[in-house]
Write an enzyme that holds these catalytic residues in place. Sequence first.
Site, short mmCIF file in Angstrom:
data_model
loop_
_atom_site.label_atom_id
_atom_site.label_comp_id
_atom_site.label_asym_id
_atom_site.label_seq_id
_atom_site.Cartn_x
_atom_site.Cartn_y
_atom_site.Cartn_z
CG ASP A 157 -0.03 -0.06 2.53
OD1 ASP A 157 0.29 -1.19 2.94
OD2 ASP A 157 0.35 0.99 3.08
CG ASP A 171 1.56 4.89 5.67
OD1 ASP A 171 0.81 4.07 6.24
OD2 ASP A 171 2.16 5.78 6.30
N1 LIG Z 1 1.13 1.28 5.75
C1 LIG Z 1 1.70 0.42 6.60
N2 LIG Z 1 2.13 0.84 7.82
C2 LIG Z 1 2.71 -0.04 8.68
N3 LIG Z 1 2.89 -1.33 8.42
C3 LIG Z 1 2.48 -1.79 7.24
N4 LIG Z 1 2.53 -3.01 6.70
C4 LIG Z 1 1.99 -2.96 5.48
N5 LIG Z 1 1.57 -1.70 5.21
C5 LIG Z 1 1.87 -0.94 6.29
#
Ligand SMILES: Nc1ncnc2[nH]cnc12
Length: 286
Positions: free
Chosen positions: A210, A212
Site C-alpha cells: 500500500d 500508506d
Molecule cells: N502502511 C503500513 N504501515 C505499517 N505497516 C504496514 N505493513 C503494510 N503496510 C503498512
Amino acid sequence: MKGHADIAIIGGSGVYDVSLFDNIRQIEVDTPFGKPSDSITVGDFGEKKVCFLPRHGTGHRVSPTNLNSRANIFALKKLGVKQIIAASAVGSLKEDIKPQDIVIPYQIYDRTKIRPSTFFDQDIVVHTGFADPFCSGMSKLLHKIAIANGYNSHPEGTYVCIEGPQFSTRAESNVYRSLGFDIIGMTAIPEAKLAREAEICYSTIATVTDYDVWHEEDVTMETIIANVIKNEKAVRTIIHQALESLDIEQDCECRHALDGAIMTDSEMISYETKYRLKALIGKYSD
Ligand SMILES: Nc1ncnc2[nH]cnc12
Ligand SMILES: CSC[C@H]1O[C@H](OP(=O)(O)O)[C@H](O)[C@@H]1O
C-alpha cells in the site's frame, strides 16, 4: 528439540509456509526467553539444512508488539542458523515505490516504544555495532535475484519501524516522508537488532502492499491483503533462488558482531548467565 539448520526463513504477513523444503519436520524449540511464535519447520533444500518460522504464528495470532522476537531469534541460533531471510509486508512512503514492488532495505529508523530489544539485559552489558542493520552481502544478492526475475526491486531503502498495531496518522506519515524514509512496517525492530546480537546475517525482502496514508484516503486491510496475495509468488521465487545461491561457508562481519562488544568483565558474569546465554556468548566466555 532435535534439529539443525544453517539458513532460516522468517515468514511475515501472508507467508506462513514456503513449501520449498524436502524431508520436513516440525520441531518445538524452547529458549531462556520463552517459546517462539510457532513450531519451526526444519528440512532440506538440496544439500542445505534450512528452516522456516512464521513470525506471527500460523493463523497470524501474534501482533507486532507482542512478538517474542527474543525467543524467535534465540531458537534459530540454537538450531545453528547463520543466515536469516525475513519477509515483510510494508507500506510505501514514496510515489515511485509502488504496491507490488520489492524493497531490499539497508537502513532502519526505530519508532517502536515498548519492545524488549536485547538479549543482554541481566548481569551482562553488550554494545554491538548496528550502523548497518542488514547484511549487505545477502541484501545485494536478494536485489539481484529480484531484478533478474523481472520484479521492480529497489535496493537500499530505509524502513521506518512503528509500534503499531494501528497504522500511522497522516501527520506521522508526512513526517516520515519529509525525513526521506522509503517504507513503513512494524516488525524489523527488534528482529534485526537481535539477529545482530546473535551474530546471524539478516536481510529482508520487503513487499509493498500500500502507499500508506500520505497518499491513500486510508490504509485498508482489504488493499493490503489483496497485495499480500499478489506478492506471495515474488517472495517464494526470490527465496528459492537465494537458497540456491547462498554460501554458508562464506564468512561475514555479521558473524563477529560480539567480538569486542562485551563490556562486562568475564569474572563478573555469573555462571547462570553464561549458561543461559551459552548459544550466544559461549565462544567469548570461559
Ligand atoms: N502502511 C503500513 N504501515 C505499517 N505497516 C504496514 N505493513 C503494510 N503496510 C503498512
Ligand atoms: C498485514 S498489515 C500490517 C502488518 O504487516 C507487516 O507484518 P510483517 O512485517 O510480519 O509482514 C507489518 O509490519 C505489520 O505487522
